[in-house]
Motif scaffolding. Structure first.
Motif, mmCIF file in Angstrom:
data_model
loop_
_atom_site.group_PDB
_atom_site.id
_atom_site.type_symbol
_atom_site.label_atom_id
_atom_site.label_comp_id
_atom_site.label_asym_id
_atom_site.label_seq_id
_atom_site.Cartn_x
_atom_site.Cartn_y
_atom_site.Cartn_z
ATOM 1 N N SER A 194 0.707 -1.219 -0.130
ATOM 2 C CA SER A 194 -0.059 0.105 -0.153
ATOM 3 C C SER A 194 0.905 1.167 -0.050
ATOM 4 O O SER A 194 0.470 2.332 -0.257
ATOM 5 C CB SER A 194 -1.040 -0.033 1.223
ATOM 6 O OG SER A 194 -0.348 0.209 2.583
ATOM 7 N N GLY A 195 2.088 0.937 0.285
ATOM 8 C CA GLY A 195 3.086 2.230 0.270
ATOM 9 C C GLY A 195 3.116 2.608 1.900
ATOM 10 O O GLY A 195 3.722 3.483 2.004
ATOM 11 N N ALA A 196 2.268 2.107 2.836
ATOM 12 C CA ALA A 196 2.633 2.430 4.218
ATOM 13 C C ALA A 196 3.333 1.009 5.083
ATOM 14 O O ALA A 196 3.301 0.190 4.247
ATOM 15 C CB ALA A 196 1.045 2.395 4.645
ATOM 16 N N ASP A 197 3.695 1.266 6.166
ATOM 17 C CA ASP A 197 4.483 0.372 6.909
ATOM 18 C C ASP A 197 3.645 -0.612 7.458
ATOM 19 O O ASP A 197 4.201 -2.067 7.588
ATOM 20 C CB ASP A 197 5.215 1.100 8.157
ATOM 21 C CG ASP A 197 6.367 2.248 7.312
ATOM 22 O OD1 ASP A 197 6.709 1.891 6.399
ATOM 23 O OD2 ASP A 197 6.787 2.961 8.220
ATOM 24 N N THR A 198 2.252 -0.181 7.573
ATOM 25 C CA THR A 198 1.443 -1.412 8.330
ATOM 26 C C THR A 198 0.204 -1.869 7.692
ATOM 27 O O THR A 198 -0.520 -2.668 8.130
ATOM 28 C CB THR A 198 1.268 -0.776 9.750
ATOM 29 O OG1 THR A 198 0.442 0.311 9.637
ATOM 30 C CG2 THR A 198 2.272 -0.643 10.640
#
Length: 349
Positions: free
Chosen positions: A109-113
């Motif tokens: 998603s491009g996010a870390d979590t």
């Protein structure tokens, strides 16, 4: 005089036949095993995580690994990379609200979590977070209308938070970028120039099926084909495609089947081989998992820079079927293949 005219005609015909049929922004790089200066052997550490039955896909996040296992009670498992233990399970199989179908692949998603799982049959993306307390998906993006051009795609990647890049299975276009409402707004390359002989576009698309992914910047996209040894790197910002051909320059024998009323690819199973099983992006390089024979799990990983230049050739000591790369920590996380007790295996770069 007639003889001279015939000669001129033949020369013009020869020139036309030898002209590059590919677009100006399409660059072919041919390579073979000798294009890599050396082969580096990697020894892996296989984990012993009892939660897996048949792990199929793996995604590397900053501090976590996401693994899909459709035979497990919950098809999505989250692992803490520091402890190599499962810390969460999620996903409910079905077609009801918040449920998911067969996981085709897992999308960053491009996010870390957070991450998305793509279900090809349902034409659906489902979002999850590593620490969520419910097994059901947080949100869903559906492309279920046949009037929507996105329905003609067979694989998807994110090009921004509100747009998508799709590898198309029908129509003349190869890669198409869509906005959040499913409307196409940019087109990248076509299928027709990929073959010398006139071939239906959907047949060419099927021949080049494979892994399709975006990098963290969402500016670069890779299509690593499973039936032919071709890797296509789309550089969106430059509107450029680098086509890597090799290392064995293989194409299976195939025919075009019209029995269903539309042209369909029919590969001769006797001549077919597995080529690229998976691909992964790093910050400096991208990676491709290569078989080259009828063995599905394999052990060769090629490394290229973003100009398409061959950099390294790794050979791992255990057969693997899927992988992802963490260049920051210098590790390859992979799933063992052809293994009676499949699990995660870690290689140090």
């Amino acid at each position: 005089m007639k003889f001279i005219i015939k000669i001129l005609f033949l020369l013009l015909l020869l020139q036309a036949c030898t002209e590059d049929k590919h677009p100006e922004n399409y660059h072919i790089i041919n390579f073979d095993f000798d294009s890599f200066s050396e082969v580096e052997k990697l020894k892996g550490q296989k984990l012993d995580i009892p939660d897996f039955i048949d792990p199929r896909r793996i995604l590397n996040l900053k501090d976590y690994l996401v693994v899909s296992d459709d035979k497990a009670d919950f098809p999505i498992l989250i692992l803490d990379k520091k402890t190599n233990t499962v810390i969460n399970k999620m996903g409910v199989n079905g077609r009801g609200p918040g449920e998911i179908g067969y996981i085709w692949n897992i999308k960053d998603s491009g996010a870390d979590t957070s991450f998305w799982v793509y279900q090809l049959e349902e034409k659906q993306l489902s979002e999850f977070t590593v620490n969520q307390t419910t097994a059901f998906t947080k949100s869903v993006i559906e492309f279920d209308s046949k009037k929507n051009k996105m329905y003609s795609g067979d694989n998807i990647a994110f090009s921004s938070d509100t747009s998508y890049m799709m590898k198309m299975s029908y129509g003349k276009d190869k890669f198409v970028e869509f906005n959040e409402k499913g409307r196409p707004f940019k087109f990248y390359d076509t299928w027709a120039h990929m073959r010398d002989n006139p071939t239906p576009d959907n047949v060419i698309s099927a021949l080049y099926n494979g892994t399709f992914k975006n990098d963290n910047s969402r500016e670069n996209f890779i299509l690593a084909s499973i039936d032919v040894d071709v890797i296509e790197l789309l550089k969106k910002k430059d509107n450029e495609i680098i086509s890597l051909r090799g290392p064995v320059h293989f194409e299976p024998k195939f025919s075009i089947d019209y029995s269903a009323g539309v042209p369909l690819l029919a590969i001769d199973n006797k001549s077919s081989k597995y080529m690229y099983l998976d691909a992964a992006f790093g910050k400096e390089f991208f990676y491709a998992l290569f078989s080259g024979d009828k063995s599905y799990p394999c052990g060769d990983i090629f490394v290229f820079d973003y100009e398409g230049n061959p950099q390294k050739h790794y050979q791992v000591d255990r057969k693997i079927k899927q992988f992802d790369v963490d260049e920051t920590d210098g590790k390859i996380y992979a799933l063992t293949g052809g293994d009676p007790q499949p699990n995660i295996i870690i290689f140090d770069l």
